[in-house]
Design a protein around this motif. Structure first.
Motif, PDB file in Angstrom:
ATOM      1  N   GLN A 231       2.475  54.096   5.320  1.00 51.99           N
ATOM      2  CA  GLN A 231       3.273  54.049   4.246  1.00 51.99           C
ATOM      3  C   GLN A 231       2.571  53.066   4.217  1.00 51.99           C
ATOM      4  O   GLN A 231       2.264  52.041   3.870  1.00 51.99           O
ATOM      5  CB  GLN A 231       4.178  54.025   5.637  1.00 51.99           C
ATOM      6  CG  GLN A 231       4.159  55.663   6.364  1.00 51.99           C
ATOM      7  CD  GLN A 231       5.947  55.959   6.550  1.00 51.99           C
ATOM      8  OE1 GLN A 231       6.550  55.575   6.009  1.00 51.99           O
ATOM      9  NE2 GLN A 231       6.248  56.614   7.408  1.00 51.99           N
TER      10      GLN A 231
ATOM     11  N   PHE B 229       7.951  53.302   3.210  1.00 52.71           N
ATOM     12  CA  PHE B 229       8.074  54.774   3.223  1.00 52.71           C
ATOM     13  C   PHE B 229       6.980  55.085   2.525  1.00 52.71           C
ATOM     14  O   PHE B 229       5.736  54.619   1.887  1.00 52.71           O
ATOM     15  CB  PHE B 229       9.655  54.891   1.784  1.00 52.71           C
ATOM     16  CG  PHE B 229      10.950  55.009   2.243  1.00 52.71           C
ATOM     17  CD1 PHE B 229      11.053  56.102   3.304  1.00 52.71           C
ATOM     18  CD2 PHE B 229      10.802  53.924   1.858  1.00 52.71           C
ATOM     19  CE1 PHE B 229      12.362  55.736   3.258  1.00 52.71           C
ATOM     20  CE2 PHE B 229      12.633  53.629   2.229  1.00 52.71           C
ATOM     21  CZ  PHE B 229      13.245  54.584   2.999  1.00 52.71           C
ATOM     22  N   PRO B 230       6.732  56.631   2.315  1.00 56.35           N
ATOM     23  CA  PRO B 230       5.679  57.185   1.849  1.00 56.35           C
ATOM     24  C   PRO B 230       5.113  56.749   0.309  1.00 56.35           C
ATOM     25  O   PRO B 230       6.251  56.156  -0.030  1.00 56.35           O
ATOM     26  CB  PRO B 230       5.500  59.078   2.448  1.00 56.35           C
ATOM     27  CG  PRO B 230       6.319  58.813   3.747  1.00 56.35           C
ATOM     28  CD  PRO B 230       7.317  57.725   3.132  1.00 56.35           C
TER      29      PRO B 230
ATOM     30  N   THR C  71       7.241  58.420  -2.654  1.00 61.33           N
ATOM     31  CA  THR C  71       9.017  58.322  -1.954  1.00 61.33           C
ATOM     32  C   THR C  71       9.778  57.863  -2.989  1.00 61.33           C
ATOM     33  O   THR C  71       9.205  56.659  -3.222  1.00 61.33           O
ATOM     34  CB  THR C  71       9.197  57.434  -0.655  1.00 61.33           C
ATOM     35  OG1 THR C  71       8.915  58.484  -0.170  1.00 61.33           O
ATOM     36  CG2 THR C  71      10.705  58.155  -0.908  1.00 61.33           C
TER      37      THR C  71
END
Length: 392
Positions: free
Chosen positions: A353, A376-377, A380
Motif C-alpha cells: 500500500q 490504500f493499494p 485505488t
C-alpha cells in the motif's frame, strides 16, 4: 443497501459497524453485565478483525437485507445507552484503557463518516440516472477561470522529526513513534494539480504512453481500459465530471483539483510533468508548520475547490484531496501495534500500500493533522485522491 464496488460498503453497514466497534471493544470489556444487542451482530458487523470473530466476505455486504435499517438504528441507540451507563455508573473508576478505546472509537467513526460519502458518491455514480447527492447550490467564483500559476517552495534538507509521541494527544498507532528522518533539499508545488492540467496530460496521450508508467500501472491501465480519472466521461468531444452535486462540465472545474485517481495515474502524471510525488516525510515537513484549515467536511462543499490566489506557503495541504505520496506504507522505526485484536487496526495492512496525506473535502476537520497517515493499494480510485508535484 447499495454496495457499488468491493472497496465500498453500504451506508447501512457503516451505521452498524461503528456501533459494533464500541460494543466490541468498550462495552463488552468494561461494562459489567453488558448483554449484546444481538449475538449475530458480533460477527456480522466485524470488518476484518480475524482474532476477534469470523466475518462475512466484504463484497457480500449488499446482501444484508436483514437486519433492516430500523433494527440497526435501534442497535446504535442501544450501544449509545450502554456507553452512557458506563460513564454514569463508573466514571471515577473507568480504567484509562477504556477511555483510550472510547477516543479511538470516536476517531474510527469519523473515518467512517468520510467513507460514507465516498461510498455514496460511487453508488450514485453507478446508478444509470447518476443523481446528485446534493443539488448544485454553490456560487462559483472561479468558474471558467484558471488556477494561480504553479510554482515551487524550496525546503532545506537535513535531519527532521516526523510522527507523534504517544503523550502528545490522540494519534493512531501508525503515526508513532516520533523519529528522525534525513531529507535532501526538495521543492513542493504551491497547490494541487488541477482538472485542466490533467486534461492536458490526457490530450498528450498520457494514457497511451507506456514510458510514463510503472510496469504494474501500465498493466492496470490496459486491464481496465482507463482513459481518464474515475467519474470523467467524454461525449461529443467534451469532458464532464460526476460530483456529489451531479455531473458538471470540465470547463466549470478546470481550476479545481483533479481527484479520484490511482497512485499509478498520479505517478505517471508527475513523470509527464518532469517532476515526482513527494515522500511522506517531505510532505509532513512542509505541513507541520501550516494550520489545519481548508476545504474539509465542515465547508459542506463536498468537492475539491479552486484557490483564488497564491499564498506564501503551499496551499491546499489540508482538505480538497488526499495527496498520493511516493512512500510505501510501512511501520515507523520502533512501531508497536495496539494490544490484542485492536493491533489489526492498522499494522496488518503494512504491505503493498502507498501513503496519502492531508485529508479531503469530506474529511472532518477535527480528524486530520500533519502526522495523519492514510493508505490504500496503488490502484485505488474511489477515494478523493489527488496530486501535488515535488522535485529534488
Amino acid at each position: 443497501m447499495v454496495q457499488s464496488c468491493p472497496e465500498a460498503s453500504p451506508a447501512k453497514w457503516h451505521l452498524a459497524h461503528t456501533a459494533w466497534f464500541f460494543e466490541s471493544f468498550v462495552l463488552r470489556e468494561f461494562l459489567a453485565g453488558y448483554g449484546s444487542f444481538n449475538p449475530d451482530f458480533v460477527w456480522l458487523f466485524n470488518s476484518y478483525y480475524q482474532s476477534f470473530a469470523e466475518f462475512p466476505d466484504k463484497k457480500l455486504r449488499a446482501s444484508f437485507s436483514r437486519p433492516a435499517l430500523e433494527e440497526i438504528l435501534r442497535y446504535r441507540e442501544y450501544v449509545d445507552l450502554g456507553v452512557d451507563r458506563l460513564f454514569e455508573a463508573n466514571a471515577p473508576e473507568i480504567p484509562d484503557e477504556a477511555w483510550r478505546r472510547v477516543e479511538l472509537g470516536l476517531n474510527h467513526e469519523e473515518q467512517h463518516q468520510e467513507l460514507l460519502l465516498t461510498d455514496i458518491k460511487h453508488a450514485l455514480y453507478t446508478n444509470p440516472l447518476q443523481p446528485a447527492y446534493r443539488m448544485k447550490d454553490l456560487v462559483e467564483s472561479r468558474s471558467n477561470s484558471s488556477a494561480p500559476t504553479l510554482h515551487y517552495f524550496a525546503y532545506d534538507g537535513g535531519l527532521v522529526e516526523i510522527g507523534v509521541d504517544a503523550a502528545s494527544g490522540f494519534s493512531f498507532d501508525n503515526e508513532r513513534p516520533r523519529h528522525r528522518v534525513w531529507l535532501e533539499p526538495f521543492q513542493l508545488a504551491s497547490r494541487l494539480a488541477t482538472c485542466g492540467e490533467f486534461a492536458e496530460f490526457i490530450a498528450d496521450g498520457g494514457y497511451a504512453r507506456p514510458e510514463l508508467w510503472l510496469s504494474a500501472g501500465w498493466q492496470t491501465v490496459q486491464d481496465h481500459g482507463w482513459q481518464a480519472p474515475l467519474y470523467w466521461r467524454k461525449a461529443d468531444g467534451n469532458w464532464t465530471v460526476y460530483t456529489l452535486r451531479g455531473r458538471r462540465s470540465l470547463a466549470e472545474l478546470s481550476a479545481s483539483p483533479v481527484t479520484h485517481m490511482s497512485f499509478y495515474e498520479a505517478d505517471a502524471y508527475a513523470r509527464w510533468a518532469g517532476k515526482r510525488l513527494a515522500t511522506e516525510a517531505e510532505w509532513e515537513r512542509a505541513a507541520a508548520a501550516v494550520p489545519v484549515e481548508g476545504n474539509l467536511l465542515e465547508s459542506e462543499r463536498l468537492e475539491p475547490a479552486a484557490i483564488d490566489s497564491p499564498l506564501n506557503r503551499p496551499a491546499q495541504l489540508f482538505g480538497d484531496c488526499w495527496e498520493w505520496t511516493g512512500s510505501a506504507y510501512l511501520g515507523y522505526p520502533g512501531f508497536t501495534p495496539l494490544d490484542g485484536s485492536l493491533g489489526e487496526y492498522n499494522g496488518k495492512f503494512m504491505s503493498g500500500q502507498l501513503v496519502l496525506r492531508g485529508g479531503s473535502c469530506v474529511t472532518p476537520q477535527s480528524h486530520i493533522r500533519a502526522s495523519y497517515r492514510n493508505f490504500f493499494p496503488p490502484e485505488t480510485r474511489w477515494q478523493f485522491s489527488g496530486i501535488r508535484l515535488a522535485s529534488s
